[in-house]
Motif scaffolding. Structure first.
Motif, PDB file in Angstrom:
ATOM      1  N   ILE A 129     -29.511  83.178  27.307  1.00 30.19           N
ATOM      2  CA  ILE A 129     -29.139  81.563  27.418  1.00 30.19           C
ATOM      3  C   ILE A 129     -29.490  80.920  26.160  1.00 30.19           C
ATOM      4  CG2 ILE A 129     -29.343  79.940  28.870  1.00 30.19           C
ATOM      5  CD1 ILE A 129     -29.816  81.463  31.382  1.00 30.19           C
ATOM      6  N   VAL A 130     -28.617  80.233  25.601  1.00 26.23           N
ATOM      7  CA  VAL A 130     -28.983  79.513  24.354  1.00 26.23           C
ATOM      8  C   VAL A 130     -28.836  78.121  24.553  1.00 26.23           C
ATOM      9  CG1 VAL A 130     -28.310  79.224  22.101  1.00 26.23           C
ATOM     10  CG2 VAL A 130     -27.721  81.443  22.977  1.00 26.23           C
ATOM     11  N   TYR A 131     -30.068  77.200  24.121  1.00 29.87           N
ATOM     12  CA  TYR A 131     -30.176  75.820  24.172  1.00 29.87           C
ATOM     13  C   TYR A 131     -31.066  75.416  23.272  1.00 29.87           C
ATOM     14  CZ  TYR A 131     -31.637  71.568  26.198  1.00 29.87           C
ATOM     15  OH  TYR A 131     -31.997  70.096  26.239  1.00 29.87           O
ATOM     16  N   SER A 132     -30.729  74.059  22.834  1.00 34.49           N
ATOM     17  CA  SER A 132     -31.985  73.258  22.237  1.00 34.49           C
ATOM     18  C   SER A 132     -31.820  71.752  22.501  1.00 34.49           C
ATOM     19  CB  SER A 132     -31.554  73.254  20.730  1.00 34.49           C
ATOM     20  OG  SER A 132     -32.457  72.400  19.817  1.00 34.49           O
ATOM     21  N   PRO A 133     -32.807  71.249  22.672  1.00 36.54           N
ATOM     22  CA  PRO A 133     -32.922  69.712  23.038  1.00 36.54           C
ATOM     23  C   PRO A 133     -32.147  69.137  22.096  1.00 36.54           C
ATOM     24  CG  PRO A 133     -35.269  70.757  23.296  1.00 36.54           C
ATOM     25  CD  PRO A 133     -34.109  71.909  22.433  1.00 36.54           C
ATOM     26  N   ASP A 134     -31.854  69.430  21.117  1.00 37.75           N
ATOM     27  CA  ASP A 134     -30.840  68.566  19.937  1.00 37.75           C
ATOM     28  C   ASP A 134     -29.582  68.698  20.295  1.00 37.75           C
ATOM     29  OD1 ASP A 134     -33.209  68.268  18.373  1.00 37.75           O
ATOM     30  OD2 ASP A 134     -33.041  70.316  17.137  1.00 37.75           O
ATOM     31  N   TYR A 135     -29.220  69.316  21.578  1.00 39.55           N
ATOM     32  CA  TYR A 135     -27.642  69.391  21.999  1.00 39.55           C
ATOM     33  C   TYR A 135     -27.576  67.939  22.348  1.00 39.55           C
ATOM     34  CZ  TYR A 135     -27.060  74.392  22.545  1.00 39.55           C
ATOM     35  OH  TYR A 135     -26.952  75.822  22.209  1.00 39.55           O
ATOM     36  N   ASN A 136     -28.521  67.267  22.891  1.00 40.44           N
ATOM     37  CA  ASN A 136     -28.352  65.906  23.659  1.00 40.44           C
ATOM     38  C   ASN A 136     -28.069  64.745  22.471  1.00 40.44           C
ATOM     39  OD1 ASN A 136     -28.662  67.379  26.456  1.00 40.44           O
ATOM     40  ND2 ASN A 136     -30.501  67.547  25.259  1.00 40.44           N
ATOM     41  N   ILE A 137     -27.235  63.901  23.132  1.00 38.01           N
ATOM     42  CA  ILE A 137     -26.620  62.946  22.050  1.00 38.01           C
ATOM     43  C   ILE A 137     -27.186  61.553  22.580  1.00 38.01           C
ATOM     44  CG2 ILE A 137     -24.748  61.652  20.938  1.00 38.01           C
ATOM     45  CD1 ILE A 137     -23.227  64.190  21.045  1.00 38.01           C
ATOM     46  N   THR A 138     -28.075  60.525  21.982  1.00 36.00           N
ATOM     47  CA  THR A 138     -28.381  59.601  22.747  1.00 36.00           C
ATOM     48  C   THR A 138     -28.510  58.433  21.171  1.00 36.00           C
ATOM     49  OG1 THR A 138     -30.754  59.927  22.276  1.00 36.00           O
ATOM     50  CG2 THR A 138     -29.695  60.109  24.561  1.00 36.00           C
ATOM     51  N   PHE A 139     -27.787  57.317  21.123  1.00 36.96           N
ATOM     52  CA  PHE A 139     -27.755  56.508  19.954  1.00 36.96           C
ATOM     53  C   PHE A 139     -27.420  55.129  20.303  1.00 36.96           C
ATOM     54  CE2 PHE A 139     -23.851  58.140  19.777  1.00 36.96           C
ATOM     55  CZ  PHE A 139     -23.003  57.528  18.850  1.00 36.96           C
ATOM     56  N   LEU A 140     -28.504  54.059  20.446  1.00 37.64           N
ATOM     57  CA  LEU A 140     -28.093  52.789  20.774  1.00 37.64           C
ATOM     58  C   LEU A 140     -27.343  52.478  21.942  1.00 37.64           C
ATOM     59  CD1 LEU A 140     -27.388  51.896  16.948  1.00 37.64           C
ATOM     60  CD2 LEU A 140     -29.570  51.512  18.168  1.00 37.64           C
ATOM     61  N   GLY A 141     -27.177  53.722  22.668  1.00 42.38           N
ATOM     62  CA  GLY A 141     -26.535  53.179  23.967  1.00 42.38           C
ATOM     63  C   GLY A 141     -25.078  53.560  23.913  1.00 42.38           C
ATOM     64  N   LEU A 142     -24.685  53.833  22.643  1.00 40.33           N
ATOM     65  CA  LEU A 142     -22.975  53.748  22.166  1.00 40.33           C
ATOM     66  C   LEU A 142     -22.510  55.087  23.044  1.00 40.33           C
ATOM     67  CD1 LEU A 142     -22.821  53.025  18.271  1.00 40.33           C
ATOM     68  CD2 LEU A 142     -22.143  51.479  20.570  1.00 40.33           C
ATOM     69  N   GLU A 143     -23.290  55.976  23.218  1.00 42.60           N
ATOM     70  CA  GLU A 143     -22.889  57.041  24.051  1.00 42.60           C
ATOM     71  C   GLU A 143     -22.262  56.935  25.395  1.00 42.60           C
ATOM     72  OE1 GLU A 143     -26.951  56.981  25.119  1.00 42.60           O
ATOM     73  OE2 GLU A 143     -25.730  56.685  23.149  1.00 42.60           O
ATOM     74  N   LYS A 144     -22.568  55.787  25.822  1.00 40.90           N
ATOM     75  CA  LYS A 144     -22.012  55.458  26.989  1.00 40.90           C
ATOM     76  C   LYS A 144     -20.832  54.934  27.204  1.00 40.90           C
ATOM     77  CE  LYS A 144     -26.882  54.413  28.777  1.00 40.90           C
ATOM     78  NZ  LYS A 144     -27.790  53.414  29.282  1.00 40.90           N
ATOM     79  N   LEU A 145     -20.084  54.666  25.911  1.00 42.65           N
ATOM     80  CA  LEU A 145     -18.947  54.445  25.880  1.00 42.65           C
ATOM     81  C   LEU A 145     -17.747  55.255  26.084  1.00 42.65           C
ATOM     82  CD1 LEU A 145     -19.252  51.616  23.001  1.00 42.65           C
ATOM     83  CD2 LEU A 145     -19.323  51.232  25.186  1.00 42.65           C
ATOM     84  N   HIS A 146     -18.436  56.444  26.281  1.00 38.86           N
ATOM     85  CA  HIS A 146     -17.311  57.773  26.486  1.00 38.86           C
ATOM     86  C   HIS A 146     -17.584  58.141  27.821  1.00 38.86           C
ATOM     87  CE1 HIS A 146     -15.380  61.550  25.987  1.00 38.86           C
ATOM     88  NE2 HIS A 146     -14.833  60.968  24.766  1.00 38.86           N
ATOM     89  N   PRO A 147     -16.516  58.640  28.438  1.00 42.21           N
ATOM     90  CA  PRO A 147     -16.893  59.268  29.837  1.00 42.21           C
ATOM     91  C   PRO A 147     -17.625  60.378  29.837  1.00 42.21           C
ATOM     92  CG  PRO A 147     -14.584  59.492  29.211  1.00 42.21           C
ATOM     93  CD  PRO A 147     -15.102  58.304  28.328  1.00 42.21           C
ATOM     94  N   PHE A 148     -17.727  61.230  28.715  1.00 37.96           N
ATOM     95  CA  PHE A 148     -18.408  62.431  28.759  1.00 37.96           C
ATOM     96  C   PHE A 148     -19.984  62.170  28.735  1.00 37.96           C
ATOM     97  CE2 PHE A 148     -20.310  66.121  27.053  1.00 37.96           C
ATOM     98  CZ  PHE A 148     -19.520  67.165  27.366  1.00 37.96           C
ATOM     99  N   ASP A 149     -20.756  62.885  29.376  1.00 40.60           N
ATOM    100  CA  ASP A 149     -22.090  62.773  29.612  1.00 40.60           C
ATOM    101  C   ASP A 149     -22.748  63.438  28.462  1.00 40.60           C
ATOM    102  OD1 ASP A 149     -24.536  62.821  30.485  1.00 40.60           O
ATOM    103  OD2 ASP A 149     -24.571  63.810  32.477  1.00 40.60           O
ATOM    104  N   SER A 150     -23.056  62.809  27.489  1.00 41.85           N
ATOM    105  CA  SER A 150     -23.607  63.405  26.380  1.00 41.85           C
ATOM    106  C   SER A 150     -25.176  63.922  26.471  1.00 41.85           C
ATOM    107  CB  SER A 150     -23.659  62.186  25.115  1.00 41.85           C
ATOM    108  OG  SER A 150     -24.208  61.213  25.513  1.00 41.85           O
ATOM    109  N   GLY A 151     -25.732  63.721  27.739  1.00 44.11           N
ATOM    110  CA  GLY A 151     -27.045  64.249  28.071  1.00 44.11           C
ATOM    111  C   GLY A 151     -27.001  65.421  28.995  1.00 44.11           C
ATOM    112  N   LYS A 152     -25.853  65.930  29.360  1.00 43.30           N
ATOM    113  CA  LYS A 152     -25.695  66.869  30.581  1.00 43.30           C
ATOM    114  C   LYS A 152     -26.409  68.187  30.147  1.00 43.30           C
ATOM    115  CE  LYS A 152     -21.617  69.510  29.898  1.00 43.30           C
ATOM    116  NZ  LYS A 152     -20.080  69.735  30.247  1.00 43.30           N
ATOM    117  N   TRP A 153     -26.438  68.526  28.869  1.00 41.14           N
ATOM    118  CA  TRP A 153     -26.994  69.917  28.670  1.00 41.14           C
ATOM    119  C   TRP A 153     -28.602  70.000  28.877  1.00 41.14           C
ATOM    120  CZ3 TRP A 153     -24.558  66.978  24.833  1.00 41.14           C
ATOM    121  CH2 TRP A 153     -23.236  66.998  24.780  1.00 41.14           C
ATOM    122  N   GLY A 154     -29.030  69.111  28.575  1.00 43.61           N
ATOM    123  CA  GLY A 154     -30.583  68.910  28.849  1.00 43.61           C
ATOM    124  C   GLY A 154     -30.814  68.806  30.458  1.00 43.61           C
TER     125      GLY A 154
END
Length: 320
Positions: free
Chosen positions: A29-54
């Protein structure tokens, strides 16, 4: 829904620095904490959950299935890895913030310095891409592997889109998106289940799908599962693949604003179960990537599905 690679021809794989020996003790099972996207809250402007992997990892940890030492840490795909599929021209285009804003469908990104975009957006995508390539090797060696990210199927070798900047599926196999890359490659057999009124809008790319399962609006569990199971069974009698690349998107979930189908969480779990059972029955290695899904509940569903696969002994920690 899934891409099946059939490498009957004797063809050497492309070189990549992401093919290296991994100890047999961790789960594949492959993963890295670096998968998750957070920057200035702009990721919330897209319906995709950019922190779902964590979130998936945290759910699996809560159930005591994994910990940080028992999974494989993904490495970032470097330029030489990406050039296996992508052109230098395309990679250079990603140095323009406007291009990345178009791909991610978050237009304010166009106004940010590109060095921030590279670190906060494209590096997570590159790390997930590296994870898919690594998981492909693990699947061949162990019979199965799951990359908790990846599945960027809207990206081809020279064009990104739909929140997909790198063609990780194509990269995993070679050494509307990835379908364009396999248009004339008879070694690759693509089976796809999709809402016929939405995807793929790229009519040219659609021609690369060898087996189409076209669904109506609001298709529910019983019809969806019956069609997927029947068509997958027929496809696996038609071809004998070396590996199944399973793009396990959750955008089929009831209420998903982009998928247009009405499959329940339990339906998604049963779908994944049926695909892994088919792979096990036919003794075909399987690589699963988590792909799209535009509701906040998808992380819990993916985690529950992986737990179900483990409970049914369709995945385990031992070498197969």
């Amino acid at each position: 829904m899934s891409a099946v690679q059939n490498r009957k021809e004797d063809k050497q794989p492309h070189r990549t620095n992401l093919y290296f020996d991994i100890p047999s003790t961790p789960w594949p099972i492959v993963y890295s904490p670096d998968y998750n996207i957070t920057f200035l809250g702009l990721e919330k402007l897209h319906p995709f959950d950019s922190g779902k992997w964590g979130k998936i990892v945290n759910f699996l940890k809560e159930e005591l299935m994994i910990n940080d030492e028992t999974i494989v840490r993904a490495r970032e795909a470097q330029e030489e890895d990406l050039l296996v599929v992508h052109s230098k021209r395309y990679l250079n285009k990603l140095k323009w913030s406007f291009i990345v804003a178009t791909i991610t469908e978050i237009m304010p990104v166009a106004f940010l310095p590109n060095f921030i975009i590279q670190r906060k957006v494209l590096r997570p995508f590159r790390t997930q891409t590296g994870g898919t390539i690594m998981a492909g090797k693990l699947a061949i060696e162990r019979g199965w592997a799951i990359n908790l990210g990846g599945g960027f199927h809207h990206c081809s070798s020279d064009q990104g889109g739909g929140f997909c900047a790198y063609a990780d599926i194509t990269l995993a196999i070679k050494g509307n998106g990835h379908e364009r890359d396999f248009m004339d490659d008879n070694r690759v057999y693509i089976l796809d289940a999709f809402n016929r009124y939405i995807y793929p809008g790229d009519g040219y790319a659609k021609r690369a799908i060898k087996w189409k399962i076209e669904l109506e609006w609001d298709t529910e569990d019983s019809e969806y599962l019956a069609k997927v199971e029947a068509h997958v069974a027929k496809a696996l009698h038609e071809v004998t693949p070396d590996i199944i690349v399973y793009n396990a998107g959750t955008d089929i979930l009831d209420g998903d604003q982009l998928g247009g189908l009405a499959v329940s969480p339990q339906g998604i779990i049963k779908r994944d179960e049926s695909i892994f059972k088919a792979a096990r029955i036919h003794k075909i290695p399987i690589l699963m990537v988590t792909s799209g899904g535009y509701q906040r509940s998808t992380a819990r569903i993916i985690a529950d599905s992986i737990l179900n696969l483990h409970h049914l002994h369709l995945i385990d920690q031992r070498l197969i």
